[in-house]
Design an enzyme around this catalytic site. Sequence first.
Site, PDB file in Angstrom:
ATOM      1  N   ARG A  79       0.850  -1.185   0.000  1.00  0.00           N
ATOM      2  CA  ARG A  79       0.000   0.000   0.000  1.00  0.00           C
ATOM      3  C   ARG A  79       0.888   1.238   0.000  1.00  0.00           C
ATOM      4  NH1 ARG A  79      -1.768   0.847   4.522  1.00  0.00           N
ATOM      5  NH2 ARG A  79      -1.129  -0.954   5.723  1.00  0.00           N
ATOM      6  N   TYR A 207      -1.617  -3.675  -6.887  1.00  0.00           N
ATOM      7  CA  TYR A 207      -1.311  -4.453  -5.701  1.00  0.00           C
ATOM      8  C   TYR A 207      -2.328  -4.303  -4.563  1.00  0.00           C
ATOM      9  CZ  TYR A 207       1.216  -7.026  -2.297  1.00  0.00           C
ATOM     10  OH  TYR A 207       1.538  -7.985  -1.391  1.00  0.00           O
ATOM     11  N   LYS A 216      -9.282  -2.125   2.162  1.00  0.00           N
ATOM     12  CA  LYS A 216      -8.959  -0.944   2.973  1.00  0.00           C
ATOM     13  C   LYS A 216      -9.753   0.275   2.482  1.00  0.00           C
ATOM     14  CE  LYS A 216      -5.838  -3.298   5.184  1.00  0.00           C
ATOM     15  NZ  LYS A 216      -6.074  -3.756   6.560  1.00  0.00           N
ATOM     16  N   HIS A 236     -10.438  -1.766  12.031  1.00  0.00           N
ATOM     17  CA  HIS A 236      -9.333  -2.629  11.596  1.00  0.00           C
ATOM     18  C   HIS A 236      -9.160  -3.724  12.658  1.00  0.00           C
ATOM     19  CE1 HIS A 236      -4.853  -2.721  10.106  1.00  0.00           C
ATOM     20  NE2 HIS A 236      -5.571  -3.651   9.545  1.00  0.00           N
ATOM     21  N   SER A 258      -0.712  -3.316  11.411  1.00  0.00           N
ATOM     22  CA  SER A 258      -0.190  -4.351  10.519  1.00  0.00           C
ATOM     23  C   SER A 258       1.076  -4.957  11.132  1.00  0.00           C
ATOM     24  CB  SER A 258       0.158  -3.745   9.160  1.00  0.00           C
ATOM     25  OG  SER A 258      -0.922  -2.973   8.699  1.00  0.00           O
ATOM     26  N   CYS A 260       1.444  -7.259  13.506  1.00  0.00           N
ATOM     27  CA  CYS A 260       1.451  -7.578  14.937  1.00  0.00           C
ATOM     28  C   CYS A 260       0.778  -8.923  15.192  1.00  0.00           C
ATOM     29  CB  CYS A 260       0.738  -6.492  15.730  1.00  0.00           C
ATOM     30  SG  CYS A 260       1.704  -4.993  15.918  1.00  0.00           S
ATOM     31  N   ASP A 285      -9.199  -9.283   9.783  1.00  0.00           N
ATOM     32  CA  ASP A 285      -8.664  -7.953   9.468  1.00  0.00           C
ATOM     33  C   ASP A 285      -9.648  -6.807   9.696  1.00  0.00           C
ATOM     34  OD1 ASP A 285      -6.464  -6.390   8.531  1.00  0.00           O
ATOM     35  OD2 ASP A 285      -7.431  -6.180   6.583  1.00  0.00           O
ATOM     36  N   ARG A 377       2.093 -12.169  -0.111  1.00  0.00           N
ATOM     37  CA  ARG A 377       0.765 -12.473   0.441  1.00  0.00           C
ATOM     38  C   ARG A 377       0.183 -13.778  -0.073  1.00  0.00           C
ATOM     39  NH1 ARG A 377      -1.658  -8.309   3.864  1.00  0.00           N
ATOM     40  NH2 ARG A 377      -0.131  -6.653   3.825  1.00  0.00           N
TER      41      ARG A 377
HETATM   42  C1  OXD Z   1      -2.636  -4.264   6.406  1.00  0.00           C
HETATM   43  C2  OXD Z   1      -3.272  -5.382   5.668  1.00  0.00           C
HETATM   44  O1  OXD Z   1      -1.646  -3.699   5.921  1.00  0.00           O
HETATM   45  O2  OXD Z   1      -4.190  -5.997   6.212  1.00  0.00           O
HETATM   46  O3  OXD Z   1      -3.107  -3.949   7.499  1.00  0.00           O
HETATM   47  O4  OXD Z   1      -2.899  -5.640   4.509  1.00  0.00           O
HETATM   48 MN    MN Z   2      -4.916  -4.974   7.939  1.00  0.00          MN
END
Ligand code: OXD
Ligand code: MN
Length: 604
Positions: A79, A207, A216, A236, A258, A260, A285, A377
């Site tokens: 991102r 991407y 998102k 989130h 992200s 964690c 998520d 991913r």
């Molecule tokens: C993030 C994802 O970056 O879920 O939080 O991809």
């Molecule tokens: Mn996320």
Amino acid sequence: MTQDSRAKNSMTQNAALVQWVEECARLTRPDQVIWCDGSAAERDRLTKQAVDAGVLLPLNHNKRPNCYLHRSNPNDVARTEQLTFICTPTKEEAGPTNNWSAPDEMYARMRTMLDGSMRGRTMHVVPYVMGPLGSPFSRVGIELTDSIYVVLNMRIMTRMGKQALDQLGDSGEFNKGLHCTLDVNPDRRLICHFPQDNTIWSIGSGYGGNALLSKKCFALRIASWLGKTQGWLAEHMLILGLESPRGEKTYIAAAFPSACGKTNLAMLTPPPTFKDWKVTTIGDDIAWLRVGPDGGLWAVNPEAGYFGVAPGTSYKSNLNAMKMVGHDSIFTNVALTPDGDVWWEGMDTEPPDGLIDWKGDAWKKGSKDKAAHPNSRFTTPMTNNPAISPMADNPQGVPISAIIFGGRRATTVPLVMESHDWTHGVFMGATMGSETTAAASGAVGVLRRDPMAMLPFCGYNMGEYFGHWLAMRRNISRPPKIFLVNWFRKDSEGNFLWPGYGENMRVLKWIVDRVNGRAQGVPTPVGVVPHAADIDLTGLEIAPDSIRRVLAVNNSEWHAEMESAAKFFGTIGKSMPSELAESCRKLVDDLDGAAAEERPAASR
Ligand code: OXD
Ligand code: MN
């Protein structure tokens, strides 16, 4: 053939939708417009097309049936927050933590770049539902995209196709997403949100979070704004279910920045002494939360799949994830083995000879370059998850008994603590932060405040977002309890004090017991912290000193923490709710009044 007739379809009579698709086709001028029905035949046709074009590489179908590898442009691997904009009539509405542009200016700028941008390409019309079909939580989005990779990922990540058009009927209320990869040039990359128009325009990237507009862009940035105006929350957060040996069910929502371990926690495998407990996944998520008829907070996962980070995923860290990516999955930017399987760092198996790296080049053992990109991913349907909750598709959602906030903190924040009340819980979320990891030296990394893990995902002013959280309490007569956790506290040598992963089940059990009024805790100015004896440590080898230190509240660390939090609040400006600044001042006063340096250890 006119542009209008190209956009004709037999799947919907929805005039507003057809008109908007035609408008976008007139702007981008694709060679053809294809409406996606979401069928298996369509998936097979698009997959074949993607394989023929080299967009997807079939993996070894004996080892990983129906799995494919995609390599993105190396300039397009994550991102891009610096190119992500919230376009509201005033800058104040977007707030100080978002990039802002006036909608008219941004539309005009992007229109120039989109003019004729799909010439020679196909525009796919991808209708999708976020949330269980027929649920009052659910929302419909339409993504127009020139990327087959996006269509195939959207088919996994959402309830996609004809079912979405059926749910939409002739309503004009749908998210309008326009995505064009252009020439995948970072200089011509923009991810723009127009909350007032329920619109997203994304260009120049193929991407993940930039291109799968459901995730998102819609389910967090636009939905957070919809939630603010309609009285609900888009967060989130993972959602998990816990079932005790007695059959008692508890649902928890948890926000972490992200990297964690959200996906790991959402599908946690309990340790052997908790083998009669069941952990099930509703989402990994995103959570959409509403007040239910019982006055409690209910949640759904708007997504239908997982877009998880591959590196670090192993049988030890996430057994269920390893099982679920064994079939019907798309991998992006992982390494390829000579026998057509995938590999990534942290998989807990030696890299085989002859590995091909994420860019498609031969990779040598011992190379300092990663074989898989750190942000590589897997995209996997949630039905692949052996731990999926039977409630994952429930239109009413699940009742949330506890909300957890968490970050990666080497110091200061104890393993777990409970807030004194809702406002204090919102304060915990608003001040949460995460540190960049600092290798083995134990040095503390750079702390980034990431309130509710929403800093990159809130579609409006962060101060108003805090205000919305506080205001929600007025409508919730049975609020969940709010907790703060930290799996990452370290000793002075830089060693983790807590083993994490499946052992986090012990903390979840304390949380369940607190929710049900069964567990003890010690009130401190920063929250209610368990004493070591309050956590079930049966079967865990952990030094008494480590558990004491992972639960300790150190007054001088908290003074520094509050100073830093107050500074962060200062950056939000006049929209910052006074209640939270007041919570900060009260906490400092309470710390000043507190006699003991390490209260939990001293007090029982
Ligand atoms: C993030 C994802 O970056 O879920 O939080 O991809
Ligand atoms: Mn996320």
